[in-house]
Write a protein that holds these residues in place. Structure first.
Motif, mmCIF file in Angstrom:
data_model
loop_
_atom_site.group_PDB
_atom_site.id
_atom_site.type_symbol
_atom_site.label_atom_id
_atom_site.label_comp_id
_atom_site.label_asym_id
_atom_site.label_seq_id
_atom_site.Cartn_x
_atom_site.Cartn_y
_atom_site.Cartn_z
ATOM 1 N N LYS A 1 29.131 41.322 37.905
ATOM 2 C CA LYS A 1 29.960 42.255 38.673
ATOM 3 C C LYS A 1 31.373 41.718 38.829
ATOM 4 O O LYS A 1 32.364 42.455 38.669
ATOM 5 C CB LYS A 1 29.324 42.505 40.039
ATOM 6 N N SER B 1 33.191 41.798 35.472
ATOM 7 C CA SER B 1 33.518 43.182 35.133
ATOM 8 C C SER B 1 34.831 43.595 35.786
ATOM 9 O O SER B 1 35.705 44.200 35.138
ATOM 10 C CB SER B 1 32.399 44.123 35.592
ATOM 11 N N ALA B 2 34.978 43.258 37.073
ATOM 12 C CA ALA B 2 36.201 43.612 37.795
ATOM 13 C C ALA B 2 37.418 42.911 37.200
ATOM 14 O O ALA B 2 38.486 43.514 37.051
ATOM 15 C CB ALA B 2 36.043 43.258 39.270
ATOM 16 N N LYS B 3 37.254 41.634 36.842
ATOM 17 C CA LYS B 3 38.381 40.889 36.276
ATOM 18 C C LYS B 3 38.782 41.451 34.916
ATOM 19 O O LYS B 3 39.974 41.578 34.604
ATOM 20 C CB LYS B 3 38.022 39.403 36.163
ATOM 21 N N ILE B 4 37.800 41.783 34.106
ATOM 22 C CA ILE B 4 38.095 42.329 32.781
ATOM 23 C C ILE B 4 38.752 43.696 32.892
ATOM 24 O O ILE B 4 39.709 44.005 32.164
ATOM 25 C CB ILE B 4 36.801 42.385 31.944
ATOM 26 N N GLU B 5 38.274 44.520 33.806
ATOM 27 C CA GLU B 5 38.843 45.861 33.980
ATOM 28 C C GLU B 5 40.281 45.813 34.476
ATOM 29 O O GLU B 5 41.042 46.774 34.299
ATOM 30 C CB GLU B 5 37.974 46.666 34.938
ATOM 31 N N GLN B 6 40.684 44.702 35.085
ATOM 32 C CA GLN B 6 42.051 44.572 35.599
ATOM 33 C C GLN B 6 43.033 44.047 34.557
ATOM 34 O O GLN B 6 44.233 43.947 34.837
ATOM 35 C CB GLN B 6 42.046 43.648 36.821
ATOM 36 N N ASP C 1 28.576 45.702 26.263
ATOM 37 C CA ASP C 1 29.212 46.834 26.934
ATOM 38 C C ASP C 1 30.684 46.551 27.209
ATOM 39 O O ASP C 1 31.551 47.406 26.987
ATOM 40 C CB ASP C 1 28.497 47.147 28.246
ATOM 41 N N MET C 2 30.982 45.334 27.708
ATOM 42 C CA MET C 2 32.367 44.969 28.000
ATOM 43 C C MET C 2 33.209 44.994 26.724
ATOM 44 O O MET C 2 34.328 45.511 26.714
ATOM 45 C CB MET C 2 32.418 43.572 28.630
ATOM 46 N N ASN D 1 33.829 48.580 25.735
ATOM 47 C CA ASN D 1 34.671 49.314 26.683
ATOM 48 C C ASN D 1 36.137 48.944 26.575
ATOM 49 O O ASN D 1 37.019 49.802 26.685
ATOM 50 C CB ASN D 1 34.185 49.079 28.108
ATOM 51 N N ILE D 2 36.420 47.654 26.377
ATOM 52 C CA ILE D 2 37.815 47.208 26.350
ATOM 53 C C ILE D 2 38.304 47.024 24.916
ATOM 54 O O ILE D 2 39.461 46.687 24.692
ATOM 55 C CB ILE D 2 37.990 45.915 27.179
#
Length: 261
Positions: A27, A30-35, A74-75, A78-79
């Motif tokens: 979790k 995920s937040a760090k990658i999405e930022q 998934d990561m 997604n990115i």
């Protein structure tokens, strides 16, 4: 997708870790990658990024390795970036400190840590690997290794003309001077970019980690270094490798050898 041909933009995620808690770490990452706002080609996570450097793999459910691998896939999709890092992985009731290099298309390859850290008893809990990995990705040959491997120059030797030597680590504060010196040395002797990704904070056993995730160029010059929790973005330039090796063809004079178990 990232920038001009011949460049590789890499995100080094230097973070504290939740002790033996894969779901919390997934979790968090995920937040760090999405930022990450820049288009990057590769995301590098620390050693055992889903658990911390635990010597109690029996505390981690066997299925957590596969769950984390699915998360990495998934990561990456997604990115639209490759993701690399090591995790506790159980296969046939045997534990490994296994690194996964996952590409956006779902393809992945693995490397099992060769030099298990005997000082902590890692050799008693995890089975060591015996094969090195070279990943060809976006025109770069990358050799990913794990933490303690850094101390062993023969295992890190550039016998395949790789461009990037990459270490995912949990390297503690008391020996951080060795980390800095050895990353620089590995870059110089291999005439390759050398990347080290470490963690920060304290683990569940009270060991402290100071970061020092960094990038050295093929001459051993320090390009970037971080001592805080952050995502460090670095660039690797293929043309720089070629220019340096053409001007200083030291690799032509390297010793030729084969590794024997």
């Amino acid at each position: 997708m990232a920038q001009e041909k011949g460049n590789l933009k890499i995100a080094l995620i230097q973070s504290a870790l939740h002790w033996e808690n894969p779901s919390a770490n997934r979790k968090m990452f995920s937040a760090k990658i999405e930022q990450i706002v820049e288009d990057v080609d590769l995301i590098v996570l620390p050693e055992m990024f889903s658990t911390g450097f635990t010597m109690s793999p029996e505390n981690i459910k066997n299925e957590e390795g596969s769950i984390t691998l699915s998360w990495m896939m998934d990561m990456a999709a997604n990115i639209n970036s490759a993701v690399v890092g090591s995790i506790v992985f159980n296969e046939d009731d045997t534990h490994y400190n296994r690194l996964f290099f996952v590409e956006p298309n779902g393809k992945y390859v693995t490397y099992d840590k060769r030099h298990t850290f005997t000082l902590a008893g890692e050799h008693e809990k995890y089975t060591a690997g015996n094969k090195r990995l070279i990943v060809n990705y976006k025109g770069f040959a990358i050799c990913p290794l794990i933490c303690y491997d850094l101390r062993f120059p023969i295992w890190s030797r550039n016998t395949e003309d790789f461009d990037i030597l990459l270490y995912a680590a949990n390297w503690p504060t008391p020996r951080i001077n060795a980390w800095d010196a050895l990353l620089k040395a590995r870059a110089i002797e291999n005439m390759a970019y050398c990347i080290g990704v470490n963690r920060v904070g304290a683990d569940g056993l009270g060991h402290n980690y100071p970061g020092h995730s960094s990038l050295y160029d093929p001459l051993g010059e320090l390009i970037s270094l971080s001592k805080k929790e952050e995502v460090l973005i670095v660039d690797v330039v293929k043309n720089e490798i070629d220019l340096i090796r053409n001007k200083l063809p030291f690799l032509n004079d390297r010793d030729r050898f084969s590794l024997l178990d």
